[in-house]
Design a protein around this motif. Structure first.
Motif, PDB file in Angstrom:
ATOM      1  N   GLU A  50      54.611  38.636  49.043  1.00 37.71           N
ATOM      2  CA  GLU A  50      54.627  39.218  47.705  1.00 37.71           C
ATOM      3  C   GLU A  50      54.271  40.697  47.709  1.00 37.71           C
ATOM      4  OE1 GLU A  50      51.917  36.668  45.552  1.00 37.71           O
ATOM      5  OE2 GLU A  50      53.607  35.476  44.838  1.00 37.71           O
ATOM      6  N   ARG A  51      53.272  41.051  48.491  1.00 36.95           N
ATOM      7  CA  ARG A  51      52.844  42.444  48.525  1.00 36.95           C
ATOM      8  C   ARG A  51      51.986  42.671  49.763  1.00 36.95           C
ATOM      9  NH1 ARG A  51      50.149  39.901  44.257  1.00 36.95           N
ATOM     10  NH2 ARG A  51      47.944  39.612  44.655  1.00 36.95           N
ATOM     11  N   ILE A  52      51.886  43.913  50.128  1.00 38.18           N
ATOM     12  CA  ILE A  52      51.002  44.300  51.224  1.00 38.18           C
ATOM     13  C   ILE A  52      50.023  45.301  50.641  1.00 38.18           C
ATOM     14  CG2 ILE A  52      50.836  45.453  53.453  1.00 38.18           C
ATOM     15  CD1 ILE A  52      53.650  44.407  54.064  1.00 38.18           C
ATOM     16  N   GLU A  53      48.763  44.922  50.662  1.00 38.96           N
ATOM     17  CA  GLU A  53      47.726  45.772  50.108  1.00 38.96           C
ATOM     18  C   GLU A  53      46.425  45.495  50.830  1.00 38.96           C
ATOM     19  OE1 GLU A  53      46.499  42.876  46.378  1.00 38.96           O
ATOM     20  OE2 GLU A  53      47.826  44.543  46.020  1.00 38.96           O
ATOM     21  N   PRO A  54      45.491  46.444  50.776  1.00 43.23           N
ATOM     22  CA  PRO A  54      44.201  46.161  51.404  1.00 43.23           C
ATOM     23  C   PRO A  54      43.489  45.043  50.654  1.00 43.23           C
ATOM     24  CG  PRO A  54      44.182  48.309  50.305  1.00 43.23           C
ATOM     25  CD  PRO A  54      45.556  47.753  50.166  1.00 43.23           C
ATOM     26  N   ARG A  55      42.785  44.222  51.380  1.00 44.62           N
ATOM     27  CA  ARG A  55      42.002  43.148  50.762  1.00 44.62           C
ATOM     28  C   ARG A  55      40.588  43.664  50.580  1.00 44.62           C
ATOM     29  NH1 ARG A  55      42.716  37.028  51.394  1.00 44.62           N
ATOM     30  NH2 ARG A  55      40.977  36.368  50.115  1.00 44.62           N
ATOM     31  N   LEU A  56      40.183  43.816  49.340  1.00 42.48           N
ATOM     32  CA  LEU A  56      38.883  44.386  49.030  1.00 42.48           C
ATOM     33  C   LEU A  56      37.819  43.299  48.925  1.00 42.48           C
ATOM     34  CD1 LEU A  56      40.038  46.908  46.281  1.00 42.48           C
ATOM     35  CD2 LEU A  56      39.592  47.376  48.693  1.00 42.48           C
ATOM     36  N   ASN A  57      36.604  43.636  49.332  1.00 42.33           N
ATOM     37  CA  ASN A  57      35.464  42.737  49.255  1.00 42.33           C
ATOM     38  C   ASN A  57      34.505  43.286  48.206  1.00 42.33           C
ATOM     39  OD1 ASN A  57      33.172  41.228  49.555  1.00 42.33           O
ATOM     40  ND2 ASN A  57      32.895  41.665  51.730  1.00 42.33           N
ATOM     41  N   GLY A  62      29.128  46.628  45.856  1.00 40.10           N
ATOM     42  CA  GLY A  62      28.114  46.455  44.830  1.00 40.10           C
ATOM     43  C   GLY A  62      28.244  45.277  43.890  1.00 40.10           C
ATOM     44  N   TYR A  63      29.164  44.334  44.154  1.00 39.40           N
ATOM     45  CA  TYR A  63      29.339  43.164  43.291  1.00 39.40           C
ATOM     46  C   TYR A  63      29.229  41.881  44.118  1.00 39.40           C
ATOM     47  CZ  TYR A  63      30.874  46.472  39.787  1.00 39.40           C
ATOM     48  OH  TYR A  63      30.915  47.506  38.895  1.00 39.40           O
ATOM     49  N   PRO A  64      28.009  41.531  44.561  1.00 39.02           N
ATOM     50  CA  PRO A  64      27.840  40.387  45.447  1.00 39.02           C
ATOM     51  C   PRO A  64      27.831  39.023  44.762  1.00 39.02           C
ATOM     52  CG  PRO A  64      25.726  41.401  45.056  1.00 39.02           C
ATOM     53  CD  PRO A  64      26.763  42.264  44.368  1.00 39.02           C
ATOM     54  N   VAL A  65      27.676  38.981  43.444  1.00 37.82           N
ATOM     55  CA  VAL A  65      27.627  37.706  42.721  1.00 37.82           C
ATOM     56  C   VAL A  65      29.029  37.370  42.227  1.00 37.82           C
ATOM     57  CG1 VAL A  65      26.648  36.458  40.754  1.00 37.82           C
ATOM     58  CG2 VAL A  65      25.230  38.095  42.040  1.00 37.82           C
TER      59      VAL A  65
END
Length: 185
Positions: A50-57, A62-65
């Motif tokens: 579908e797409r190629i994009e970076p996978r963000l964590n 700053g959003y661990p919950v």
């Protein structure tokens, strides 16, 4: 669209090493560069990729919950109002309409457990949302686990009698041996 072992090997390589070039992929897989490019193009055109994009964590910035929230909507207000208001909340990162007890299921993130209340309050600002039920994610065991399914689809195509069997994998989860297929034509 049917896929085979070479399609699987190409996608697996690019999934594991997103920066690899088509030339390097062709060298590692032992097939022509044009074959790799043609297979990638065909899979893009047919919606397999579908797409190629970076996978963000989100936790890393700053959003661990993370929480899974079931949302009930006021049927008189309508889905469009809810979808647009939920889309505007940056912490709502996935949204699915569903059957069953909820109208919508979302995955959302927050900076802390107390910050989660701020996100819930933002969700409840939508005139379409009547109720939410949430569960905080304690630990993610896996997500977007599509590669084993893709491997099974590729094996089905690659098996002469078309029995549904997954390809054999080594200890690292890679196909034990990939037989290059003829270029897509």
């Amino acid at each position: 669209m049917s896929v085979d072992a070479l399609d699987y090997a190409i996608v697996k390589l690019f999934a594991e090493e997103p920066g690899v070039s088509v030339v390097e992929a062709s060298r590692r897989l032992g097939v022509a560069r044009i074959t790799v490019q043609a297979r990638l193009s065909r899979m893009h055109e047919n919606g397999v990729i579908e797409r190629i994009e970076p996978r963000l964590n989100p936790a890393a910035f700053g959003y661990p919950v993370s929480a899974i929230t079931h949302v009930e909507l006021d049927q008189g207000v309508g889905y469009a109002v809810a979808f647009e208001s939920l889309r505007q909340i940056p912490e709502v990162i996935d949204m699915y309409t569903t059957s069953g007890d909820s109208d919508v299921v979302i995955r959302m993130v927050a900076r802390s457990n107390s910050d989660l209340q701020r996100v819930f309050d933002a969700i409840m600002q939508s005139k379409a949302v009547t109720r939410t039920r949430s569960s905080i994610v304690l630990e993610t065991q896996f997500e977007n686990k599509v590669m084993p399914l893709f491997a099974a689809a590729a094996a089905e195509r690659s098996t002469p009698d078309r029995r549904r069997t997954a390809p054999h994998h080594d200890a690292a989860g890679s196909p034990a041996r990939v037989e290059p297929a003829a270029p897509a034509g």
